[in-house]
Design a protein around this motif. Sequence first.
Motif, PDB file in Angstrom:
ATOM      1  N   ASN A 556       0.804  -1.222   0.000  1.00 49.95           N
ATOM      2  CA  ASN A 556       0.000   0.000   0.000  1.00 49.95           C
ATOM      3  C   ASN A 556       0.836   1.270   0.000  1.00 49.95           C
ATOM      4  OD1 ASN A 556      -2.297  -1.604   0.136  1.00 49.95           O
ATOM      5  ND2 ASN A 556      -2.293  -1.639   2.388  1.00 49.95           N
ATOM      6  N   THR A 558       2.796   4.423  -1.257  1.00 55.19           N
ATOM      7  CA  THR A 558       2.656   5.282  -2.432  1.00 55.19           C
ATOM      8  C   THR A 558       3.716   6.369  -2.405  1.00 55.19           C
ATOM      9  OG1 THR A 558       1.099   6.737  -1.299  1.00 55.19           O
ATOM     10  CG2 THR A 558       0.179   4.863  -2.536  1.00 55.19           C
ATOM     11  N   ALA A 559       3.835   7.069  -3.527  1.00 51.03           N
ATOM     12  CA  ALA A 559       4.811   8.155  -3.611  1.00 51.03           C
ATOM     13  C   ALA A 559       4.426   9.319  -2.708  1.00 51.03           C
ATOM     14  CB  ALA A 559       4.938   8.631  -5.059  1.00 51.03           C
ATOM     15  N   GLN A 560       3.109   9.536  -2.478  1.00 45.66           N
ATOM     16  CA  GLN A 560       2.680  10.643  -1.627  1.00 45.66           C
ATOM     17  C   GLN A 560       2.985  10.364  -0.156  1.00 45.66           C
ATOM     18  OE1 GLN A 560       0.816   9.195  -3.959  1.00 45.66           O
ATOM     19  NE2 GLN A 560       0.861  10.835  -5.524  1.00 45.66           N
ATOM     20  N   TRP A 562       5.558   8.539   0.908  1.00 44.12           N
ATOM     21  CA  TRP A 562       6.988   8.296   1.131  1.00 44.12           C
ATOM     22  C   TRP A 562       7.689   9.430   1.883  1.00 44.12           C
ATOM     23  CZ3 TRP A 562      10.779   5.178   1.849  1.00 44.12           C
ATOM     24  CH2 TRP A 562      12.090   5.588   1.664  1.00 44.12           C
ATOM     25  N   TRP A 584       9.957   8.329  -4.253  1.00 49.55           N
ATOM     26  CA  TRP A 584       9.466   6.988  -4.532  1.00 49.55           C
ATOM     27  C   TRP A 584       9.133   6.852  -6.016  1.00 49.55           C
ATOM     28  CZ3 TRP A 584       8.674   2.867  -1.120  1.00 49.55           C
ATOM     29  CH2 TRP A 584       7.948   1.795  -1.626  1.00 49.55           C
ATOM     30  N   ASP A 586       8.569   3.271  -7.848  1.00 46.90           N
ATOM     31  CA  ASP A 586       7.577   2.224  -7.948  1.00 46.90           C
ATOM     32  C   ASP A 586       8.033   1.049  -7.108  1.00 46.90           C
ATOM     33  OD1 ASP A 586       9.663   1.172  -9.399  1.00 46.90           O
ATOM     34  OD2 ASP A 586       8.706   1.418 -11.330  1.00 46.90           O
TER      35      ASP A 586
END
Length: 686
Positions: A556, A558-560, A562, A584, A586
Amino acid sequence: MTYLVLARKWRPRSFDTLIGQDHVVRALTHALSTQRLHHAWLFTGTRGVGKTTLSRILAKSLNCEAGITATPCGVCRACTEIDEGRFVDYVELDAASNRGVEEMTQLLEQAVYAPGSGRFKVYMIDEVHMLTGHAFNAMLKTLEEPPPHVKFILATTDPQKIPVTVLSRCLQFNLKQMTAESIVAHLQSVLAQESMPFETPALRLLAQAASGSMRDALSLTDQAIAYSAGDLTAEAVQGMLGTIDHRHLVDLLQALAVGDAVQVLRVADELAARGLSYSGALADLAVLLSRVAIQQRIPGTIPADDPQAEDIVQLAARLHPDQAQLFYSVAVHSRQELSLAPDEYAGFVMACLRMLALVPIGTVPPPSPPSLPSGSAVESSPGGAAAAEPQVQAAAAVAEPAAMASRATSVVPPAMVATPPVSPPVPLQAANDAAPVTFAPDDIPAWEDEPSASVAGVDAPAPESVVQPDIKPDSPAKSVFAAVEQNTEFETLEPEAFETLHFQDADSADDGHFEPVEMGDPGFEIQDSAIEASVELAAPVFTAERKKTKSPRLRNMTAQAWPALAASLPVTGLAAELARQSEWLDLKGDQVNLRVAIRTLAESPGRARLCTVLSEHFGTVVQLNVEYGATGDETAHAVEQAQKVVRQQNAEQAVAADPFVQTLISEFGAKVVPGSISAVPLTRAA
C-alpha cells in the motif's frame, strides 16, 4: 706529446655539437639570441650527460669577444681560455670539497668586483647539492639579486637535495640520458676521425654498457682500444666487458622453450667455464625476453640491422607469450636472490629450473599442441621421443579439462558457455485459436555426454548456471522461447513442466509473478501490450517465479506517503540523507525503486543501512534500488523546505501585523530589517 683521452679530446665546443640535449640547446640559443638572459641556471642529470660541457659553452657565449651570441667564435681569447680552463672570470667550484659556509662567503665577497677581462663573471658550482644548509642560506640573497655582471651556473646529479628556495631562484634544465643509438652514431663519427677500425656490434655493446652516459661510452672506448690493440671487434669488447654472447642466451631460451633441462645445465656450465657473471646473465636474459615479448605483441619493431633481430623473431614465434612473461619475472626476481644462494652457479641453475617447473601445462610448444599419431616423423627423428613427450603431455592436459567439463554437474564458467543467438520476439497469436504447445522428442536438445544427476532423477544440488539449449528454429518452442526474458535463478522442475505455458497478466506485472492460465478457461483474453509468455523447461533451463510481497504495508506504499515515512525512519548520516533526498518511483515485488538527484548519495554506503531499516519497517525482506536523476517535490527534503517557506511567510506577516511593531514604525520611524525575521519552531513547555 701527452695522450688526451677521447672524452676530453672530443668534448663539444658549441651548441650544435652537443649530443642528445636538443631541448636545452633550443631554450638557451633562443635566450641568447633575444638577449633575455637569466642570472642563474641549474643543470640536472646523471653523470656524463653534458652538464659541465654545457656550462662552458654558455660561458663562452656570454664572454665571446664577438658579443653575446648563441654561436661563439671559439678562436678569441675568451673562448680559447675557457676551453683550456684558465679564464680568470670563469670559476668552476667543486661543492663536494668546498661545501662549507666559509668557502661560499669567500666566493660571494669576490663576486661584487667587476670582471677582469670578460663581460660577465660566471661561477659554475658543480655538485651543488653537497653544500651545507648554512652555505645555501649564505648564497640565497646574492643568488636572488646578484650584481649585473655575475652569472651563476649550478650543476647537480641529485636535485632532490637542493632547497626549494634555491630552485625557485634558478632556471632548471633536466638533461636526458643518451640513447644507445645516439651513442653508437657519435662513436662511429669519433672512431672514423681517429682512423680506428671497428665493428658496429662492438659499439652497440659499449653503448649499452655506458647506460646513457656519453663520457662513460668514450672512456670504455678508450679501454676497448687498449684491450683489443686497436681492433674493436664484438668478441674483444665482450671479453673486456665480461658480457655474455647472445648466442648463449638464445640457446638457453630455446632449451627452456622445449623443456630440455640437460641443455639448460650445459649452457650454465659453459658460462661457468668462461668465468662470466651469472648476475649479468640474468640481466641480459631479462632484456632479451623483454624484446621477445615486444616482438610478440608488436611485430616488426626490431630494427633490421640489429644483430639479434633474427634470433628475436625466431624466439618470438617459438615461445608462448605466457612463457615469455613467466621467464622474465623469474629472471628479474632470481637476480635479487643470487646473494642468498650458496654460490652464483647454484642460484642461476635453480632460476632456470624454476622457469621449467613453473611453466603451465599446455604452454610447452607449440601453443596449440597437435595430435601426434603413432609412427609419425617426430618419433623417427633424432631426439624425437624427448621432444614429443612434452607435446603429448600438453595435448592430454588440454583434452582432459574438456572431457571433464562435459561431465561436470557443477557451475559452468561464463567463459566456457556458448550462448546461441536469440531471435527477436515473435508476436503470439490469439490463444483461443492457437493449438496447445507441445514438445516433440526432436525438439529437446541432445546432450553431448551423459545427462547430469539432477536430470536423471538423482537427488543432487541444482546447478547455479547451465548452458542454454540450442532449440531448433523450426520447433514450436522457438517462437515462445524467444519471447521469454531469461531469469538468472533456477530450480529443478519435473519433466511435465515442458508442456506448461504461462501468461502474465497486467495485474501481476509489477511483481514479475507468472499466474498460470489455462487455454480453455472462461473469460481468458489476450492483450498484446499486457501479456508476456514464458516456457518452463525441466533441464537444462529452469525458471523460478518471483512471489508477490506478503507485506500489506509495503503493497500500500505510495509516492505521496513516502516523504513522511522517509523523515520518520530511525536512520542517521548518509542513510538519513538518502531517505530525505529521494523520491518513490515504484514497487516491483519486494524491490523498492527510489530516485535521488545527488550521485554521491546514490552510490553511498548508506544504501545498505536504509535497506535494512526499510525491511524492518515493512516486516519483509526489501531489495533497494536507487537511481540517479532529477527529483520532484515528493521528497522529504522538498516537503520540509516548502513547509519552512510557509512558516517564514507566516512569521513575516505576523510581525508586520503586530500592533506594537506598527506603533514603533509610525511614531519612531522604526524599520524592519529584511531577512532578520526567522520562524522559530514551537516547543512544548516542560
